[in-house]
Design an enzyme around this catalytic site. Structure first.
Site: not given
Length: 874
Positions: A520-522, A538, A633
Site C-alpha cells: 500500500g505504501f509503494g 522503493k 506494523d
C-alpha cells in the site's frame, strides 16, 4: 478512682516505653541475607549503623540508606561493597531524600518516600506477591516470591557500575554520576550496541570500545552482553560462548579480588580492582582530549592542558571554557529542535582556526555533500539547533554541530582531518539594527551630514556593505531551501543518507524493470548502484500529505539508527512529485515468502534465529535509541532475510517516535489485521508493548509455519483477491490444504499449553527434529507476549533474555489470555465461513453480538474491524 487513674497512667507509660523499645530494637537491626515485607527503614532510624540495614550472607555487600558525603543532605538507597565502601548501585539517584526519608518493603515491592510521604521511587509493577528482599553475595539486590522465583533484581537496572558476577545486556546503558557527591545522572553514558561499546556525551558518541588498542575483535557476530571477571573484560555473542570483543587488562586479579567496570563522572570508562587498595587496570579513552568536555565549552585541549583558540578568550563564568573575544558577537542558544528560527535572526560564522578537530565529526555523517561553504552556512542558519559547523574542502561535505558545544582538539595530522575547517555560529549585535530600505536610514544623519560629512559617509558605507551581505545570505538560504523542496516539506537531519539523483536510480534499476515487491505504501524494484552495490529501491506511491509525512518519517528514523537487525537506508531521492527510498538488498525477501511458501521448510534453528534477531531489533528500537521508536506494523512481510539467514526488520513508515515526556497515545489506528493489539480499539495508550503483542503473533506463525488465521484466507488477508492459480493472494504459495477445517492458531496454542502438548503445535514438516523443551520455550514466550493487559507483557529486551536463556521463562497468565477463546470460537463457527462473492466485505470476522459477562472481551474486539479502519497506508 484516683488510684485507678494512676495505675492506668502508669500502665500506659510502661506500654509506650515498651513499644518504643521494641520499635527501636527492630528498626536498628542489621539483617543478614534477607528481609520480609512490612519492613520500614530510614537513615535516621539506622544512624548508629551508618544507614546499613541489610548485608549479604558472607558480608561481601551491604544495603543502606546513606549520603555520598558526611555533610550531604541527600540520602539514597544504595548497595555498596563492604570492604572498599564502593557504591555499585543506587535506586533513587535522581530523587534523593532527607535522613528521615523512608524505604518501605511491602508485598508489592520497594517504595521510597520523602518527608512529606510522597513516593519518589519504586520498583516497577511485579504481578506477584513479594515474599522477601534478598541481598546476594554477588551484589544483586532481588525480590522473590514464596517459591523463590526472582521478581525483580537490581542487576537489571545498572547505574554507573558493573561487578564481576553481573551481565550487562545489549541495549543497556551505564550513566555516570554528576560528581562523587551527587549521584544524579550526569552527562556521560556507556551503551552496549550490537557490535561495540559506545561512549556518549549528551547523546553524542565520542569513543568506541573497539577503537582502543587493547581491544581485540574476535568476531563480527552481534554482541549480546558484556561481563568483567578476574581475567578480563569481554563482549559475548548470543550463544554466550562466542567471544566477539575482548579487552586486555594490565593485570590479572585473583578470584577473591573485587573487580568492577565503572563509568566515571569525567567520561572515562575504567576497570578497577580492589584487594587492600584500588588499582586501575584499564582506562579509556587513553587520550584525555577525546573527552568531549575536557576543557569546557570551546576550550582547546592539548598535551599542555586547556587554553582558548585564536579569536576566543577565557569565559569568566565557566572554568574551563571560552567565549568569543569580539564583544560585538554572542553565541546563540540551541532550541534543541523544539522551535523554529525567527526570520529576523542574522548570523555570522567565526572560524575556529586551522588544524582544529571536533569529536562529533568522527561519528556522524555530513548533512550534505558536494556543496559550497556558503550553502553549508545557510543550512546551519536555517536550523535553530545548529551552533557551529565543519566544512571539508575536498569533498564539499557539511557537518553540523547541534544542541551543545564541547571542547576542541588539535587534529592528528591526518589529511582528512586537516581538510575540515570549523566555524562557530554567532549573533552580531548589529543584526538587530538591520534595515531593509534606504528610506529607513536615520533622519538625524541627514541633518548632521553637512557638518560631519566624512564620518557619516564612512558609516553609510559600512551600513550599506552590511545590508548587502545580509541580503546575500538571505538569498543563498532561500535558493538552498528552494533547490531541495521538490514540492516536499524537506528538512535537514544530521547524518541524513545520500540523496540520489533520479537519473542515477533510473540507471540503477534499468528504468525500474525488475519489481520485487509491492504494498500500500509503494512498489519495490531491484537495482545496482554504480559501485556495484545491489539495492532495493522503493517508489513511494502515497503522494498525499500523509505520504509526505511517512516519507519524512522513514528518512528521519532509519537514517539515524544502525543495528544489525534493522534494515539500512542507503539513500533517498525526490523527483517532481515522486519519492524513492534506497535500501540495502536482502536477497531472500520477506519472511512470509519463506515461511508460508512451497519450498523446503525453515529448520527449527533457523526459526529460532529469526525469532531472536527480530526480538533484538525491536528491543533496540524500544530502548536503544534516543527516542523510543514503536514500529506499529510488526508482521512477517516486514521481516527480511538474506542467504545467510541474517534477519532485518524493515518498513518504518508507520513508526512512532516517543520522547520520555510523551504519553504514547495515537490518534490514528495503524498496522495490519491479525497482528493488532487489543489496546488499538480501547483508547488506551499505545506503547512499545503494542509491538510486543504483534511479535507474539509472528512467533506463533514461526512455530506453526502457517498463518494464525489458517485455512480461511478470505478472512485473514488484507486484500482477498483471486490469483490466476485460483488461490487467494493472502495465502499465495501456502501449504494449507484447500478444504481443511478453519483454525485460529493462537487459541490452539493456548489450549495445547494448558495440556502441556507443545510438540503438537510445531510445524508438522519438522516432526522428530524439535524437542519438547525447544517448543515449550517459544510457545510460552509467544503467549506471554499476547497478554491482553499490556503491563503483563514482557519488554522486548526481556523477550531476548528469555530466548537466550539469561532470564527465566515467564509463565503465561491464563486469565489474561481468555480473550483468545472468544476470538477462536467465533472464528471456527460455521457461520463465520464466507463465500467468494462475500469477499468484497473486507473484515476478518463478522462483528458478533457479545453475550459474555466478561466486559473486557467487549472492549477489545480488534479482530472485527474493517481493513479501512485497521490498516495504515500500506
Amino acid at each position: 478512682m484516683a488510684a485507678v487513674a494512676g495505675i492506668s497512667a502508669t500502665t500506659t507509660t510502661v506500654l509506650l516505653l515498651l513499644l518504643i523499645h521494641i520499635t527501636t530494637t527492630y528498626s536498628t537491626t542489621i539483617y543478614s541475607g534477607s528481609i520480609s515485607p512490612n519492613f520500614t527503614a530510614s537513615h535516621y532510624l539506622f544512624v548508629e549503623k551508618s544507614g546499613d540495614f541489610l548485608r549479604s550472607i558472607n558480608r561481601n555487600y551491604t544495603a543502606a540508606i546513606a549520603s555520598p558525603r558526611p555533610t550531604s543532605p541527600s540520602f539514597y538507597l544504595i548497595v555498596y561493597h563492604s570492604a572498599s565502601h564502593t557504591v555499585i548501585w543506587t535506586a533513587n539517584r535522581n530523587s534523593p531524600v532527607s535522613s528521615s526519608g523512608q524505604i518501605r518493603l511491602s508485598a508489592t515491592g520497594i517504595t521510597i518516600y520523602d518527608d512529606s510521604g510522597e513516593s519518589v521511587w519504586s520498583t516497577p509493577p511485579i504481578g506477584s506477591t513479594v515474599d522477601s528482599l534478598q541481598l546476594l553475595d554477588t551484589g544483586n539486590l532481588i525480590l522473590r516470591n514464596g517459591v523463590n522465583k526472582t521478581l525483580w533484581q537490581s542487576f537489571d537496572y545498572p547505574t554507573d557500575t558493573i561487578v564481576s558476577a553481573q551481565r550487562f545486556p545489549l541495549g543497556k546503558s551505564l550513566t555516570a554520576s554528576n560528581s562523587p557527591s551527587d549521584y544524579s545522572d550526569g552527562e556521560y553514558r556507556f551503551t552496549l550496541t550490537s557490535h561495540d561499546g559506545m561512549l556518549e556525551w549528551r547523546r553524542l558518541t565520542y569513543y568506541r570500545l573497539s577503537m582502543d588498542s587493547r581491544s581485540i575483535v574476535n568476531s563480527d557476530r552481534p554482541v549480546s552482553y558484556l561481563t568483567v571477571n578476574g581475567s578480563g573484560f569481554y563482549l559475548f555473542g548470543s550463544s554466550g560462548s562466542e567471544l566477539v570483543i575482548r579487552v586486555m587488562l594490565t593485570s590479572t586479579a585473583s578470584e577473591s579480588a573485587f573487580r568492577i567496570l565503572k563509568l566515571l563522572n569525567d567520561g572515562h570508562l575504567v576497570v578497577m580492582t580492589y584487594t587492600n587498595n584500588w588499582v586501575t587496570d584499564f582506562s579509556s579513552p587513553v587520550d584525555t582530549c577525546r573527552i568531549p568536555f575536557r576543557c569546557g565549552k570551546l576550550g582547546l585541549c592539548s598535551a599542555n592542558g586547556c587554553s582558548c583558540p585564536a579569536g576566543f578568550r577565557n569565559d569568566p563564568n565557566a572554568n574551563p571554557g571560552c567565549v568569543l573575544s569580539d564583544n560585538s558577537l554572542s553565541l546563540p542558544e540551541s532550541c534543541n529542535g523544539n522551535s523554529t528560527l525567527p526570520e529576523s535572526e542574522k548570523y555570522v560564522y567565526v572560524p575556529i582556526g586551522t588544524g582544529m578537530k571536533y569529536f562529533s565529526t568522527d561519528f556522524t555523517n555530513p548533512v550534505k555533500n558536494e556543496v559550497g561553504l556558503s550553502t553549508c552556512e545557510a543550512i546551519c542558519s536555517s536550523n535553530c539547533s545548529c551552533l557551529g559547523l565543519y566544512y571539508q574542502n575536498k569533498s564539499g561535505s557539511c557537518y553540523l554541530i547541534e544542541n551543545d558545544l564541547g571542547s576542541i582538539t588539535s587534529s592528528s595530522g591526518n589529511e582528512d582531518d586537516d581538510d575540515k575547517i570549523g566555524f562557530v555560529k554567532a549573533i552580531s549585535s548589529s543584526s538587530y539594527q538591520d534595515n531593509t530600505s534606504v528610506s529607513d536610514f536615520p533622519v538625524v544623519g541627514l541633518v548632521l551630514l553637512p557638518t560631519t560629512g566624512v564620518l557619516l559617509i564612512a558609516i553609510i558605507a559600512v551600513w550599506m556593505s552590511r545590508r548587502a551581505s545580509n541580503e546575500k545570505m538571505r538569498s543563498n538560504s532561500k535558493k538552498l531551501v528552494d533547490s531541495y523542496s521538490d514540492d516536499v516539506d524537506m528538512f535537514f537531519i544530521a547524518g541524513l543518507p545520500v540523496r540520489f539523483s533520479y537519473e542515477h536510480l533510473v540507471e540503477a534499476t534499468m528504468s525500474f524493470s525488475t519489481q520485487i515487491g509491492s504494498g500500500g505504501f509503494g512498489t519495490v524494484y531491484k537495482g545496482m548502484l554504480r559501485d556495484k552495490t545491489v539495492v532495493a529501491v522503493k517508489k513511494v506511491i502515497a503522494l498525499g500529505s500523509q505520504g509526505k509525512k511517512e516519507f519524512g518519517t522513514e528518512i528521519a528514523i532509519i537514517g539515524n539508527i544502525h543495528h544489525v537487525n534493522l534494515v539500512k537506508l542507503k539513500g533517498f531521492c525526490t523527483h517532481e512529485r515522486e519519492r524513492f527510498l534506497v535500501y540495502e538488498y536482502m536477497n531472500r525477501g520477506s519472511l512470509d515468502r519463506t515461511l508460508f511458501g512451497t519450498g523446503p521448510p525453515l529448520e527449527w534453528q533457523e526459526r529460532f534465529e529469526i525469532a531472536v534477531g527480530t526480538a533484538r531489533g525491536l528491543a533496540y528500537l524500544h530502548s536503544g535509541c534516543e527516542h523510543k521508536i514503536i514500529h506499529c506494523d510488526v508482521k512477517p512481510e516486514n521481516i527480511l532475510l538474506s542467504d545467510d539467514m541474517q534477519v532485518k526488520i524493515s518498513d518504518f513508515g508507520l513508526s512512532k517516535l516517543l520522547g520520555p515526556e510523551q504519553s504514547g497515545l495515537f490518534t490514528t489506528m495503524r498496522g495490519t489485521r491479525g497482528y493488532l493489539a487489543p489496546e488499538w480499539l480501547t483508547n488506551e495508550a499505545i506503547s512499545d508493548k503494542t509491538d510486543v503483542y504483534s511479535y507474539g503473533m509472528v512467533l506463533l506463525e514461526l512455530i506453526h509455519g502457517r498463518k494464525n488465521c489458517s485455512q480461511a484466507p478470505i478472512l485473514c488477508s488484507e486484500n482477498p483477491t483471486t490469483t490466476t492459480q485460483g488461490q487467494s493472494s493472502g495465502s499465495s504459495g501456502s501449504h494449507n490444504p484447500p478444504h481443511a477445517r478453519s483454525l485460529y492458531f493462537p487459541l490452539q496454542a493456548l489450549e495445547m499449553h494448558e495440556d502441556g502438548r507443545y510438540l503438537d503445535l510445531v510445524d508438522s514438516r519438522l516432526a522428530g527434529r524439535v524437542t519438547k523443551d525447544e517448543a515449550e520455550k517459544l510457545v510460552k514466550v509467544a503467549l506471554c507476549c499476547l497478554h491482553e493487559e499490556p503491563s503483563l507483557r514482557p519488554t522486548m529486551a526481556n523477550v531476548v533474555a528469555m530466548l537466550e536463556g539469561t532470564l527465566p521463562l515467564g509463565e503465561p497468565r491464563l486469565e489474561s489470555l481468555n480473550f483468545l477463546r472468544f476470538y477462536g470460537r467465533r472464528f471456527s463457527e460455521p457461520s463465520m465461513v464466507v463465500t467468494q462473492s462475500e469477499a468484497e466485505i473486507p473484515s476478518c470476522f463478522n462483528a458478533p453480538t457479545i453475550e459474555s459477562s466478561n466486559t473486557s472481551f467487549s472492549q477489545n474486539l480488534f479482530s472485527y474491524m474493517s481493513s479501512q479502519q485497521v490498516s495504515g497506508p500500506r
